[in-house]
Write an enzyme that holds these catalytic residues in place. Structure first.
Site, PDB file in Angstrom:
ATOM      1  N   SER A  36      -9.556  17.122 -80.395  1.00  0.00           N
ATOM      2  CA  SER A  36      -8.392  17.301 -81.187  1.00  0.00           C
ATOM      3  C   SER A  36      -7.427  16.614 -80.901  1.00  0.00           C
ATOM      4  O   SER A  36      -7.385  15.660 -80.273  1.00  0.00           O
ATOM      5  CB  SER A  36      -8.145  18.891 -80.817  1.00  0.00           C
ATOM      6  OG  SER A  36      -7.182  18.631 -79.403  1.00  0.00           O
ATOM      7  N   CYS A  37      -6.241  16.689 -81.840  1.00  0.00           N
ATOM      8  CA  CYS A  37      -5.180  15.956 -81.806  1.00  0.00           C
ATOM      9  C   CYS A  37      -4.005  16.282 -81.026  1.00  0.00           C
ATOM     10  O   CYS A  37      -3.218  15.908 -80.917  1.00  0.00           O
ATOM     11  CB  CYS A  37      -4.494  15.620 -83.191  1.00  0.00           C
ATOM     12  SG  CYS A  37      -5.579  15.023 -84.168  1.00  0.00           S
ATOM     13  N   ASP A  38      -4.258  17.307 -79.944  1.00  0.00           N
ATOM     14  CA  ASP A  38      -3.387  17.981 -79.259  1.00  0.00           C
ATOM     15  C   ASP A  38      -3.582  17.229 -77.848  1.00  0.00           C
ATOM     16  O   ASP A  38      -4.629  17.064 -77.314  1.00  0.00           O
ATOM     17  CB  ASP A  38      -3.670  19.309 -79.098  1.00  0.00           C
ATOM     18  CG  ASP A  38      -2.691  20.034 -78.453  1.00  0.00           C
ATOM     19  OD1 ASP A  38      -2.107  19.895 -77.418  1.00  0.00           O
ATOM     20  OD2 ASP A  38      -2.116  21.283 -79.079  1.00  0.00           O
TER      21      ASP A  38
END
Ligand SMILES: *Cc1c(COP(=O)(O)O)cnc(C)c1O
Length: 384
Positions: free
Chosen positions: A335-337
């Site tokens: 994910s982009c987190d």
């Protein structure tokens, strides 16, 4: 030379060789694209069989939240074990496979109204509580039901402590059991949880000492308790050796026969220990990068789709399809987190993009915790 999955002693001392062997066989013959979670049926069965074996008069209720996959539940159901649940969703899955209400208990001390209604409709009769409000809720929705009070007990040495959220001290526990009786419920006992992944065997000693005090006090107050629910907490191996189930149970069994009446019914609610080391989570490497002095490894599963416990300190052992030489990696999910970091300073063989990475001891609190955050689907669970 083509890279291969590099298996060594650091893996076979964590998970039985047979489990790894069956996973390898599956990988050889299956065309299925990772990620997915492999669950070893034989391992689940042998773990489920061994827990509580040494404890007289005991019944095992598998804590469904550890892994609520319906095929896993079917295996446990066929063995005749009980189940511990907390929600209408968990109840619905058990109902779908025909688990009788007598084999289901609820040890969540604060239940939602939807669940209370579902529990009443299905005919559940065993519930934990730790407040007067909950007594009144149970009186309204499930009059006459069997209730046990949750005590706070030390959680030191548990890698996943649970004690702060629930539980009361002795004085309040006594008062609550008396109150439950006054409100027409059937106060049958007490429960506690030593903390999940509890590697400190003495937590059970202090918990049982405290339980004994309450037991005697209730007898004096005119209520004879019969059910001692010792919760879960049995640990599994992630990266280190831990006390084995047999030793824990031998200790518990000795303490119970020393302190409690012969006819005491013992409930046990293991979650992690039943399913944890039966699981191997299979993924692929999606990317690599050097950023500053860190080498980053991006894999197709992460904190949000299965490896949530890594942010609470659980560290896994990995089998990697890689080169002979190793590197120290920061292991991260897709994910982009930036919270999506699974592990730091983990030494692994250097893989190529697309290589397989297997995460050991990942059968508990993985898929049941997973979300579809950022559009990454929750991977399938496959029984082998
Ligand atoms: C989560 C939970 C369990 C299972 O705990 P493990 O540490 O996975 O064995 C048992 N009882 C209750 C009430 C729980 O909340």
């Amino acid at each position: 030379m083509k890279n291969r999955l590099r298996i060594d002693k650091t893996h076979t001392e964590i998970v039985p060789r047979s489990v790894i062997r069956r996973a390898m066989k599956f990988l050889k013959t299956s065309e299925l694209e990772p990620p997915y979670l492999l669950m070893d049926k034989a391992r689940v069965k042998s773990r489920a069989r061994s827990i509580g074996k040494k404890i007289k008069n005991s019944t095992v209720f598998y804590a469904v939240k550890a892994n609520s996959d319906v095929e896993v539940l079917k295996v446990i159901n066929r063995m005749g074990l009980g189940f511990e649940i907390a929600s209408e969703g968990e109840l619905a899955v058990l109902a779908s496979i025909g688990v009788e209400p007598e084999r289901i208990i609820t040890s969540n001390p604060i239940k939602s109204f939807r669940f209370l209604r579902a529990a009443a409709e299905y005919g559940l009769t065993y519930f934990a509580f730790d407040s007067k409000d909950e007594v009144r809720k149970l009186r309204d929705y499930l009059p006459g039901s069997n209730v046990y009070v949750r005590l706070v007990v030390p959680n030191e040495g548990s890698e996943w402590p649970l004690s702060k959220k629930f539980g009361v001290e002795l004085d309040e526990a006594e008062e609550l059991l008396l109150y439950a009786k006054k409100k027409g419920l059937n106060p049958i006992g007490l429960t506690f949880h030593v903390g999940s992944q509890c590697t400190n065997i003495y937590n059970w000693n202090s918990a049982l000492d405290k339980a004994k005090i309450l037991w005697d006090r209730m007898e004096k107050a005119g209520i004879r308790l019969t059910v001692l629910n010792i919760g879960g907490g049995y640990p599994i191996r992630y990266t280190k050796n831990v006390v084995d189930i047999q030793s824990i149970d031998r200790n518990i069994s000795g303490l119970i026969s020393e302190k409690f009446p012969k006819k005491t019914r013992v409930f046990i609610e293991p979650g992690r220990a039943v399913v944890g080391d039966a699981g191997i989570y299979v993924s692929r490497v999606a990317g690599k990068a050097s950023r500053g002095d860190e080498d980053w490894l991006y894999i197709e599963v992460g904190v949000f789709n299965g490896l949530m416990e890594s942010i609470g300190g659980i560290r896994y052992r990995y089998i990697v399809e890689g080169a002979k030489h190793t590197k120290k990696w920061t292991l991260t999910g897709p994910s982009c987190d930036s919270m999506d970091v699974i592990d730091r300073d983990v030494v692994l063989p250097e893989p190529e993009i697309g290589s397989l990475i297997l995460i050991l001891s990942s059968g508990a609190y993985t898929m049941s915790y997973a979300s579809e955050f950022n559009g990454f689907a929750i991977p399938k669970t496959i029984l082998i």
